[in-house]
Design a protein around this motif. Structure first.
Motif, PDB file in Angstrom:
ATOM      1  N   GLY A   1       0.819  -1.203   0.000  1.00  0.00           N
ATOM      2  CA  GLY A   1       0.000   0.000   0.000  1.00  0.00           C
ATOM      3  C   GLY A   1       0.852   1.251   0.000  1.00  0.00           C
ATOM      4  N   ASN A   2       0.220   2.379   0.259  1.00  0.00           N
ATOM      5  CA  ASN A   2       0.875   3.678   0.268  1.00  0.00           C
ATOM      6  C   ASN A   2       0.493   4.408   1.538  1.00  0.00           C
ATOM      7  OD1 ASN A   2      -0.505   3.088  -2.557  1.00  0.00           O
ATOM      8  ND2 ASN A   2       1.551   3.822  -2.916  1.00  0.00           N
ATOM      9  N   VAL A   3       1.412   5.232   2.026  1.00  0.00           N
ATOM     10  CA  VAL A   3       1.148   6.048   3.211  1.00  0.00           C
ATOM     11  C   VAL A   3       1.260   7.510   2.799  1.00  0.00           C
ATOM     12  CG1 VAL A   3       1.827   6.562   5.582  1.00  0.00           C
ATOM     13  CG2 VAL A   3       2.190   4.263   4.660  1.00  0.00           C
ATOM     14  N   TYR A   4       0.148   8.241   2.992  1.00  0.00           N
ATOM     15  CA  TYR A   4       0.103   9.656   2.637  1.00  0.00           C
ATOM     16  C   TYR A   4      -0.375  10.469   3.830  1.00  0.00           C
ATOM     17  CZ  TYR A   4       0.432   8.250  -2.253  1.00  0.00           C
ATOM     18  OH  TYR A   4       0.858   7.726  -3.431  1.00  0.00           O
ATOM     19  N   ASP A   5       0.061  11.735   3.891  1.00  0.00           N
ATOM     20  CA  ASP A   5      -0.440  12.666   4.887  1.00  0.00           C
ATOM     21  C   ASP A   5      -1.905  12.962   4.583  1.00  0.00           C
ATOM     22  OD1 ASP A   5      -0.950  15.782   5.565  1.00  0.00           O
ATOM     23  OD2 ASP A   5       0.405  14.871   7.043  1.00  0.00           O
ATOM     24  N   GLN A   6      -2.747  12.923   5.607  1.00  0.00           N
ATOM     25  CA  GLN A   6      -4.183  13.080   5.403  1.00  0.00           C
ATOM     26  C   GLN A   6      -4.550  14.467   4.870  1.00  0.00           C
ATOM     27  OE1 GLN A   6      -6.471  12.191   8.870  1.00  0.00           O
ATOM     28  NE2 GLN A   6      -8.434  12.382   7.830  1.00  0.00           N
ATOM     29  N   ASP A   7      -3.850  15.502   5.314  1.00  0.00           N
ATOM     30  CA  ASP A   7      -4.201  16.870   4.913  1.00  0.00           C
ATOM     31  C   ASP A   7      -3.541  17.282   3.602  1.00  0.00           C
ATOM     32  OD1 ASP A   7      -5.781  17.201   7.198  1.00  0.00           O
ATOM     33  OD2 ASP A   7      -4.029  17.807   8.376  1.00  0.00           O
ATOM     34  N   SER A   8      -2.235  17.063   3.483  1.00  0.00           N
ATOM     35  CA  SER A   8      -1.500  17.549   2.308  1.00  0.00           C
ATOM     36  C   SER A   8      -1.427  16.515   1.183  1.00  0.00           C
ATOM     37  CB  SER A   8      -0.079  17.961   2.706  1.00  0.00           C
ATOM     38  OG  SER A   8       0.660  16.818   3.109  1.00  0.00           O
ATOM     39  N   HIS A   9      -1.756  15.272   1.475  1.00  0.00           N
ATOM     40  CA  HIS A   9      -1.699  14.169   0.487  1.00  0.00           C
ATOM     41  C   HIS A   9      -0.286  13.949  -0.053  1.00  0.00           C
ATOM     42  CE1 HIS A   9      -6.033  13.955   0.622  1.00  0.00           C
ATOM     43  NE2 HIS A   9      -6.079  15.260   0.420  1.00  0.00           N
ATOM     44  N   ILE A  10       0.706  14.313   0.741  1.00  0.00           N
ATOM     45  CA  ILE A  10       2.113  14.095   0.381  1.00  0.00           C
ATOM     46  C   ILE A  10       2.530  12.720   0.910  1.00  0.00           C
ATOM     47  CG2 ILE A  10       4.480  14.882   0.785  1.00  0.00           C
ATOM     48  CD1 ILE A  10       3.391  17.714   0.995  1.00  0.00           C
ATOM     49  N   PRO A  11       3.264  11.937   0.100  1.00  0.00           N
ATOM     50  CA  PRO A  11       3.737  10.623   0.581  1.00  0.00           C
ATOM     51  C   PRO A  11       4.607  10.776   1.823  1.00  0.00           C
ATOM     52  CG  PRO A  11       4.141  10.866  -1.774  1.00  0.00           C
ATOM     53  CD  PRO A  11       3.687  12.195  -1.272  1.00  0.00           C
ATOM     54  N   LEU A  12       4.504   9.795   2.742  1.00  0.00           N
ATOM     55  CA  LEU A  12       5.283   9.832   3.980  1.00  0.00           C
ATOM     56  C   LEU A  12       6.383   8.770   3.942  1.00  0.00           C
ATOM     57  CD1 LEU A  12       2.413  10.243   6.588  1.00  0.00           C
ATOM     58  CD2 LEU A  12       3.994  11.988   5.753  1.00  0.00           C
ATOM     59  N   PRO A  13       7.605   9.179   3.590  1.00  0.00           N
ATOM     60  CA  PRO A  13       8.713   8.220   3.614  1.00  0.00           C
ATOM     61  C   PRO A  13       9.122   7.913   5.050  1.00  0.00           C
ATOM     62  CG  PRO A  13       9.507  10.391   2.977  1.00  0.00           C
ATOM     63  CD  PRO A  13       8.016  10.488   3.109  1.00  0.00           C
ATOM     64  N   GLY A  14       9.512   6.665   5.297  1.00  0.00           N
ATOM     65  CA  GLY A  14       9.994   6.273   6.613  1.00  0.00           C
ATOM     66  C   GLY A  14       8.908   5.999   7.634  1.00  0.00           C
ATOM     67  N   ALA A  15       7.647   5.933   7.197  1.00  0.00           N
ATOM     68  CA  ALA A  15       6.556   5.626   8.131  1.00  0.00           C
ATOM     69  C   ALA A  15       6.631   4.154   8.525  1.00  0.00           C
ATOM     70  CB  ALA A  15       5.209   5.924   7.486  1.00  0.00           C
ATOM     71  N   THR A  16       6.345   3.873   9.786  1.00  0.00           N
ATOM     72  CA  THR A  16       6.370   2.497  10.282  1.00  0.00           C
ATOM     73  C   THR A  16       4.997   1.865  10.092  1.00  0.00           C
ATOM     74  OG1 THR A  16       8.020   3.096  11.937  1.00  0.00           O
ATOM     75  CG2 THR A  16       6.802   1.048  12.294  1.00  0.00           C
ATOM     76  N   ILE A  17       4.973   0.701   9.445  1.00  0.00           N
ATOM     77  CA  ILE A  17       3.736  -0.040   9.220  1.00  0.00           C
ATOM     78  C   ILE A  17       3.860  -1.364   9.962  1.00  0.00           C
ATOM     79  CG2 ILE A  17       2.257  -1.177   7.514  1.00  0.00           C
ATOM     80  CD1 ILE A  17       4.573   1.549   6.400  1.00  0.00           C
ATOM     81  N   THR A  18       2.910  -1.650  10.869  1.00  0.00           N
ATOM     82  CA  THR A  18       2.935  -2.910  11.602  1.00  0.00           C
ATOM     83  C   THR A  18       1.551  -3.547  11.565  1.00  0.00           C
ATOM     84  OG1 THR A  18       2.478  -1.781  13.687  1.00  0.00           O
ATOM     85  CG2 THR A  18       4.771  -2.232  13.190  1.00  0.00           C
ATOM     86  N   LEU A  19       1.537  -4.864  11.600  1.00  0.00           N
ATOM     87  CA  LEU A  19       0.294  -5.606  11.712  1.00  0.00           C
ATOM     88  C   LEU A  19       0.030  -5.825  13.193  1.00  0.00           C
ATOM     89  CD1 LEU A  19       0.695  -8.263   8.888  1.00  0.00           C
ATOM     90  CD2 LEU A  19      -0.328  -6.000   8.777  1.00  0.00           C
TER      91      LEU A  19
END
Length: 79
Positions: A32-50
């Motif tokens: 998937g992709n992680v984006y900032d909710q307000d600016s819709h800019i991609p978020l590099p380095g975001a931690t994704i965990t199950l």
């Protein structure tokens, strides 16, 4: 080797291959992709965990906010 012996060996080989192919646990890939909710800019380095997995399964998003979790056991997960 006789024909009966050949058939016995072939039967053993087929049973062995059948057992190996069904003994593997089915897995899936979650991406998937992680984006900032307000600016819709991609978020590099975001931690994704199950959540609620033991051991913990997770990854970090790349420069474009993309992530991929491979070899995850089949099922439903909260991220």
């Amino acid at each position: 080797m006789t024909i009966k012996g050949t058939h016995t060996v072939l039967a053993f080989i087929f049973m062995f291959i059948f057992q190996i192919s069904f003994s593997q646990t089915p897995v899936q890939t979650i991406r998937g992709n992680v984006y900032d909710q307000d600016s819709h800019i991609p978020l590099p380095g975001a931690t994704i965990t199950l959540l609620h997995t033991d051991p913990l399964i997770g990854t970090i998003s790349d420069f474009d906010g993309n992530f991929k979790l491979e070899k995850v056991p089949i099922g439903r997960y909260n991220i």
